[in-house]
Design a protein around this motif. Structure first.
Motif, short mmCIF file in Angstrom:
data_model
loop_
_atom_site.label_atom_id
_atom_site.label_comp_id
_atom_site.label_asym_id
_atom_site.label_seq_id
_atom_site.Cartn_x
_atom_site.Cartn_y
_atom_site.Cartn_z
N GLU A 277 2.47 1.15 15.30
CA GLU A 277 3.55 2.04 15.74
C GLU A 277 3.71 1.96 17.26
O GLU A 277 4.83 2.07 17.78
N THR B 273 0.47 -2.83 9.98
CA THR B 273 -0.71 -1.95 9.84
C THR B 273 -1.77 -2.63 8.97
O THR B 273 -2.96 -2.64 9.31
N SER C 12 3.85 8.28 8.49
CA SER C 12 5.02 8.54 9.35
C SER C 12 5.98 9.54 8.70
O SER C 12 6.69 10.26 9.40
N ARG D 197 -2.48 6.72 5.43
CA ARG D 197 -1.50 5.67 5.18
C ARG D 197 -0.17 6.28 4.74
O ARG D 197 -0.14 7.26 4.00
N GLY D 198 0.90 5.69 5.22
CA GLY D 198 2.22 6.24 4.92
C GLY D 198 2.52 7.50 5.72
O GLY D 198 3.46 8.22 5.44
N1 ASP Z 1 2.30 2.18 9.41
C1 ASP Z 1 1.57 3.15 8.63
C2 ASP Z 1 1.17 2.57 7.28
O1 ASP Z 1 1.49 1.42 7.00
C3 ASP Z 1 2.30 4.45 8.47
C4 ASP Z 1 3.63 4.39 7.78
O2 ASP Z 1 4.24 3.33 7.66
O3 ASP Z 1 4.10 5.46 7.37
O4 ASP Z 1 0.50 3.21 6.54
#
Ligand code: ASP
Ligand code: ADP
Ligand code: MG
Length: 465
Positions: free
Chosen positions: A129, A42, A211, A208-209
């Motif tokens: 993803e 990402t 998932s 971000r984050g």
């Molecule tokens: N790939 C996304 C990120 O790096 C979502 C995640 O990993 O949760 O923010």
């Protein structure tokens, strides 16, 4: 079950994830897998999109696409590895290649246009993803588990149009159920974390984050028994292990504490990840992919019988402080309301607020990226003179101690600031919510690490419970 970027960092790890999921399914559970992008992907997508819009060099795009292809082909070969899986592997490689071709076209488009809108950032970053899911799905197929992969939109997650920070609409909860119930009965569906669609079918992302948030939304929609978030740490720890290596996993924590600590900077959970679970009181478990037998952290509605007053210490970096002052503010009704309305209209995220009872001063902590527009909008709103001075400081961090046990326990603030004083850490601003689940304060960027270490020790968080 959601698996984070490090957990699906390469093909060997993805195969481990597929086997772990199969083991739990064979044990009599129904499972949906939510996958992150392979670790670092990402970030790389975002960086290349930015570079493309600024430099316009298509040669850089070609190089990036070649690397990305190599990385994902290698992962597919490692994840789908049994003697009779030739056709599965071929199908996955074809799918990867066609997605990567689309991505390349989009990045080249950005090179020519020289602009990068929030909408195109979401579109580009969705590919992490969208490339991971088919590999994980193929890996499951290769060990004889029926599986299809879904984007967030295909799974039924429909959001607002806030690119980069979209929120699910209510319709999501019925759509997900409609679309995933059958695949869940038949096998292990794989859903892309982080990404969704708005009502017009355009790709959005959940921040971000995100998932973690995806997993919780799906769990709530399907009224799951539990939502499991698999990471590379042994659960939610008492603080960031990069700052205090002795940080320990917290065995049980309440929804409200977990939310507070993610709002206050603990990178381990997406700040909204708990909200959907609350709808049906679904327990959330945070576990380590690499130590699957370790208990991890259980996040539940109410936690009774906790001996710990303070559960965790967190830190928010990249924030800035704004100080608004002027004798004209004293007794003038509506100054605070105007300040906050102005900041809201300017799209500024406020992290923390404090106003002294003399009313001659309001201090606000905002995201550093929003500082310039915040100061500019306040100055414009108050050009008539009610406010005399607007000053700011960029080199700030916010530290918070979090724990439901602080409510009604006298002396916690005294211990916090006493310990900091003894260690010579200067506190710039203080705020305690009336829920008494946290005490947060601003310190200089240089003092933050020490503040976290001192408080972690003061509240005995490094000791085995
Ligand atoms: N790939 C996304 C990120 O790096 C979502 C995640 O990993 O949760 O923010
Ligand atoms: P993933 O993306 O794999 O789901 P994250 O990377 O979001 O997992 O979360 C784990 C990381 O969060 C750890 O590597 C750790 O450095 C960091 N972290 C910060 N604060 C905490 C905390 N209180 N507990 C656990 N991890 C934390
Ligand atoms: Mg994460």
């Amino acid at each position: 079950m959601k698996f984070g970027g490090t957990s699906v960092g390469d093909g060997v790890r993805m195969k481990h994830v597929a086997e772990l999921a199969k083991k739990y399914r064979d044990g009599g559970n129904e499972i949906i897998l939510v996958t992150s992008a392979l670790s670092g992907v990402t970030d790389a997508l975002l960086k290349n999109a930015k570079d493309a819009s600024e430099s316009g060099k298509t040669s850089l795009i070609k190089e990036f696409i070649a690397d990305l292809t190599k990385q994902h082909h290698k992962a597919a070969h490692e994840a789908i590895k049994t003697p009779y899986t030739g056709s599965i592997l071929e199908k996955v490689i074809r799918e990867l290649d066609s997605r990567i071709e689309e991505l390349e076209k989009a990045l080249i488009g950005i090179c020519y246009l020289g602009e990068l809108t929030p909408r195109s950032i979401d579109y580009i970053s969705s590919y992490g993803e969208r490339l991971a899911a088919p590999i994980l799905c193929g890996s499951l197929n290769s060990i004889a588990v029926k599986s299809h992969s879904f984007t967030g939109g295909e799974a039924g997650i429909i959001t607002t149009e806030e690119y980069g920070n979209a929120k699910p609409l209510e319709v999501t909860y019925s759509l997900v159920k409609e679309r995933l119930e059958q695949p869940l009965n038949e096998g292990i569906p794989v859903v892309c974390g982080f990404i969704a669609e708005n009502e017009a079918g355009i790709i959005t992302t959940l921040g971000r984050g995100g998932s973690d948030f995806t997993a919780s939304i799906l769990g709530a929609a399907l009224k799951a028994d539990e939502i499991w978030l698999w990471k590379e740490v042994d659960g939610i720890l008492t603080t960031d292990p990069h700052i205090v290596p002795e940080a320990r996993p917290i065995p049980v924590i309440s929804y409200i504490e977990a939310m507070e600590l993610s709002y206050f900077g603990a990178k381990v959970l997406h700040p909204r990840a708990i909200e959907p679970a609350i709808r049906h009181g679904i327990p959330v478990r945070v576990k380590n992919t690499f130590h699957p037998d370790a208990p991890g952290t259980l996040v539940v509605k109410d936690q009774k019988l906790s001996r710990d007053i303070v559960k965790a210490v967190t830190v928010i970096t990249k924030v800035a402080l704004i100080n608004i002052s002027g004798a004209g503010m004293v007794g003038t009704i509506g100054v605070a309301a105007r300040v906050f309305t102005t900041l809201a209209n300017a799209g500024v995220n406020i992290v923390m607020i404090s106003q002294g009872s003399s009313e001659a001063n309001i201090s606000i902590v905002v995201d550093e990226a929003h500082l310039d527009k915040a100061v500019k909008s306040i100055k414009a709103e108050f050009k008539n003179g009610t406010i005399k001075e607007v000053t700011h400081d960029r080199k700030i961090s916010v530290v918070a101690v979090v724990g439901a046990g602080m409510a009604n326990t006298p002396g916690v603030a005294g211990r916090v600031f006493g310990a900091l004083g003894k260690a010579g850490v200067n506190v710039i601003m203080i705020s305690q919510g009336s829920s008494q689940h946290n005490i947060s304060f601003a310190v200089s960027e240089d003092g933050a690490k020490k503040a976290v270490q001192v408080l972690h020790k003061e509240f005995g968080l490094e000791r085995e419970k």
